[in-house]
Scaffold this active site. Structure first.
Site, PDB file in Angstrom:
ATOM      1  N   SER A 572       3.884  -0.207  -1.578  1.00 29.59           N
ATOM      2  CA  SER A 572       4.874  -0.062  -2.540  1.00 29.59           C
ATOM      3  C   SER A 572       5.101   1.223  -3.147  1.00 29.59           C
ATOM      4  CB  SER A 572       4.732  -1.124  -3.677  1.00 29.59           C
ATOM      5  OG  SER A 572       5.613  -1.511  -4.499  1.00 29.59           O
ATOM      6  N   GLU A 655       8.843  -7.616   5.562  1.00 30.97           N
ATOM      7  CA  GLU A 655       9.269  -6.265   5.266  1.00 30.97           C
ATOM      8  C   GLU A 655       9.224  -5.254   6.330  1.00 30.97           C
ATOM      9  OE1 GLU A 655       7.116  -4.869   2.221  1.00 30.97           O
ATOM     10  OE2 GLU A 655       8.092  -6.016   0.519  1.00 30.97           O
ATOM     11  N   HIS A 683       5.318  -9.007   0.601  1.00 36.97           N
ATOM     12  CA  HIS A 683       4.969  -7.642   0.052  1.00 36.97           C
ATOM     13  C   HIS A 683       3.586  -7.597  -0.078  1.00 36.97           C
ATOM     14  CE1 HIS A 683       6.261  -4.300  -2.081  1.00 36.97           C
ATOM     15  NE2 HIS A 683       5.257  -4.478  -2.941  1.00 36.97           N
TER      16      HIS A 683
END
Length: 714
Positions: A572, A655, A683
């Site tokens: 992230s 993702e 995620h």
């Protein structure tokens, strides 16, 4: 890019949307974290068998034993995957504490979960532990499924993202019963059980998860919150699909082709009677039990308040700067119509408050570099300034004051999550419950806390973990793990890069905390002003890079880090830090990421809602001719000027498409690159088999490039 929050498709996305809406009194505190993509988000339950059809779980810890002197062993990846855990994944404010304290202070209750990578599932249970007895905890009920936490962002409602939904547990006013949420078929339902494990009853049979609840004072009914409108929105999307969906801001193409309900989605607050199972809308007075911020006499802007006596005497927390986008709370106390003076150094950045008696309060505050310390203070009103009882670098969360002691959930750098009690007179701390007593037999690399200031004048901290057998004066390979070094040093943010396992295999590890956001220096007034200030000239990313470069160069100068063998990891925001570092320095010789990467294509491929959100944050739109912008933060435009760096990407199924432009570019440029895609993950990954594979592959990746003589390629 700050973060990416993909969704599950169809009904799973709605059924898993368990905690997307929090009480309004918490909303201001979590706004900053939500905007920046902190990991208060979601982990997937492993799809498959129901609890009833599964073999018994190996959940409960063994009886504590004293390990023989010198018997400690090295940690393994399996130790980390099989660790027993409870509460949320990070240290955010969820509804309800991780461990609920009974009104008489004699018991705590929690939901324990443990991963089983062989069966690829989780074992769970509702446990009750006596606070004043060494007797083991009792499992009084099945803990249900582990489902994905949801969030609202980019204009979408209920984005399912990856971290586990922590159940809400609350004791009845008389302490005789425990109410808790438990996931059944992907939906958080409300259950009630006797304190001894008798008479477990499912109270709700809702089509959408119960987000939060409270007992009414008489103990005969419960008021709860849920978002039924999510189901209505899904039905409308189904109907629209008969004629084709119009492509608009509801789409998140990264995870699928179905539009998502737009936010905000209102909550519904109802009361259910426990005797007759009657259901009705909550009255205004009953709504205040769930969210007391509107209670008559509640101070303006207060996030927490307590009455001190029978009159108007009270203590409360409120933002120190009410109009700033993010401002920590300050403590206020009113006695006999006058506010008591309190030194700013003691009464700022207060995060929790309790009434000990009519003349004494306790409060918890953050202090130190980048709020890295927790401090407990007692204020005997009218007897001078508050007095410090205890301070620690350990995070404490979900604290509750009982008749005898303050009970909190805590972690330490080498101690997984556990429950502690703190004497409100002396500040002495003792352990009430440790769900992982076996970890006492593991040999850990002991962390060294590092504190420094970057070129922008911003302080931050990190923990350096050396191999247990490290010899001073002999440089070793270094791995940077990001981006918050608070609590148990497990695997960094999203828990994918096993710090102690790296150290056990001969690596030095820098558990790096990103410095506070650059924009906070100028006290922004709103979310997009904050984001734009961070993004202008890539100021925040340059600040992070400055902090990172300074500390790594110091470790080289100390003779700890071998400059030819320094690796970086990231998930992230940490992945953005890693790719920015690869562009703007030559320190890092290998990288492993779990999300990837910033690129101009993301502004089109992630949908109109995402593009609008990021354009308001300072990013150029897809068709803008801004190669100067992307050259600062995207790997692909810089590959001709960069030396090849081995790059590993381990992404979730929802993702991995975001990584395709960068992965393809680096492969075509001749970089050693591999990408793995994990089914059913978003995620954050939590399927136990996946987590074990991620740990072991990340370790093997750095051993392959930094210790080729010791191991074969993965």
């Amino acid at each position: 890019m700050t973060d990416h929050f993909p969704l599950r498709e169809g009904s799973d996305r709605v059924r898993g949307a368990a905690l997307g809406q929090r009480a309004e009194s918490h909303a201001r505190k979590v706004t900053l974290h939500a905007a920046l993509g902190g990991l208060a988000l979601g982990l997937a339950l492993v799809p498959g068998l129901s609890w009833a059809s599964q073999a018994p779980c190996d959940l409960m810890p063994p009886a504590p034993t004293s390990a023989p002197a010198g018997a400690q062993r090295a940690i393994t990846a399996l130790d980390l995957v099989r660790l027993r855990d409870f509460g949320g994944m990070q240290f955010d404010a969820y509804p309800g504490p991780p461990a609920a304290l009974s009104p008489d202070g004699r018991h705590i209750a929690l939901q324990l979960r443990r991963g089983d990578p062989v069966a690829n599932r989780y074992c769970t249970g509702i446990l009750v532990k006596d606070t004043d007895s060494p007797a083991p905890a009792r499992r009084i009920a099945d803990g249900g499924e582990v489902i994905k936490l949801s969030f609202d962002k980019y204009g979408f409602a209920g984005l399912v993202t990856g971290a586990p939904v922590p159940p809400v547990l609350r004791w009845s006013p008389d302490g005789g019963r425990l109410a808790f949420t438990k996931a059944i078929g992907g939906v958080m339902q409300l259950f009630v059980i006797g304190a001894d494990g008798s008479d477990e009853t499912q109270v709700t049979h809702s089509g959408v998860s119960i987000d939060d609840f409270q007992w009414l004072p008489d103990g005969q009914a419960i008021v709860y919150r849920r978002r039924d409108a999510l189901l209505d929105a899904e039905r409308q999307i189904d109907a629209e699909g008969l004629h084709g969906w119009r492509y608009d801001g509801r789409f998140w193409p990264l995870a699928g082709g179905r539009p998502h309900p737009p936010s905000p989605v209102p909550s519904r607050i109802e009361v259910i009677g426990l005797a007759e199972r009657s259901l009705r809308p909550a009255t205004e007075r009953e709504r205040l039990v769930l969210d007391p911020a509107g209670t008559p006499g509640w101070p303006d802007g207060a996030t927490q308040a307590v009455l001190l006596g029978t009159g108007d005497d009270r203590a409360w927390l409120a933002p120190a700067e009410p109009h700033a986008f993010f401002a920590p709370d300050a403590l206020h106390v009113m006695v006999d119509g006058h506010e008591l003076p309190c030194p700013q150094a003691l009464c700022s950045d207060v995060v929790a408050l309790w009434k000990r008696d009519a003349h004494t309060i306790l409060f918890l505050r953050r202090q130190g570099v980048a709020r890295s310390e927790t401090a407990l203070l007692r204020w005997d009103l009218g007897k001078g300034a508050p007095q410090l009882l205890h301070q620690t670098t350990d995070p404490w969360l979900g604290c509750q004051l009982g008749p005898r002691e303050l009970v909190c959930t805590a972690e330490a750098a080498t101690v997984p999550r556990h429950v502690i009690g703190i004497d409100p007179e002396s500040g002495q701390v003792h352990t009430i419950y440790d769900p992982n007593p076996e970890f006492a037999a593991i040999r850990f690399g002991q962390p060294e806390r590092l504190v420094w200031r970057n070129a922008f004048g911003i302080d931050t901290f990190a923990d350096l973990v050396l191999p247990p057998a490290y010899r001073p004066g002999h440089p070793v390979p270094l791995i940077v793990v990001q981006y918050d070094s608070r609590g148990f040093l497990r695997g960094g943010t999203a828990d994918e890069f096993p710090i102690q396992l790296f150290a056990a295999r001969g690596f030095a590890v820098l558990s790096f905390t990103r410095p506070p956001w650059y924009a906070l220096r100028d006290k922004p007034r709103d979310l997009f002003g904050f984001l734009q200030a961070n993004q202008k000239d890539w100021s925040d990313r340059r600040s992070v890079q400055s902090s990172l470069q300074i500390v790594v160069e110091r470790l080289i100068a100390r003779g700890i880090a071998d400059p030819a063998r320094i690796g970086i990891t990231g998930q992230s925001d940490g992945a953005s830090t890693a790719t920015f570092a690869l562009i703007h320095s030559r320190l890092f010789k290998a990288a492993a990421l779990s999300t990837c990467c910033e690129d101009p294509a993301m502004m089109a491929s992630l949908g109109p809602g995402f593009e609008d959100w990021y354009a308001k944050s300072g990013y150029p739109r897809f068709n803008a001719d801004r190669p100067d912008f992307w050259k600062q933060g995207s790997l692909a435009p810089n590959l001709g000027a960069l030396p090849p760096v081995p790059l590993l990407i381990q992404a979730g199924e929802e993702e991995f498409r975001l990584a395709l432009p960068t992965y393809t570019a680096v492969k075509n440029a001749g970089w050693p690159a591999e990408m793995y895609v994990f089914p059913g993950e978003a995620h954050v990954k939590l399927q136990p088999a996946h987590r074990l594979a991620v740990y072991e592959r990340n370790l093997a990746w750095f051993e392959r490039w930094f210790k080729p003589e010791e191991t074969a390629a993965p």
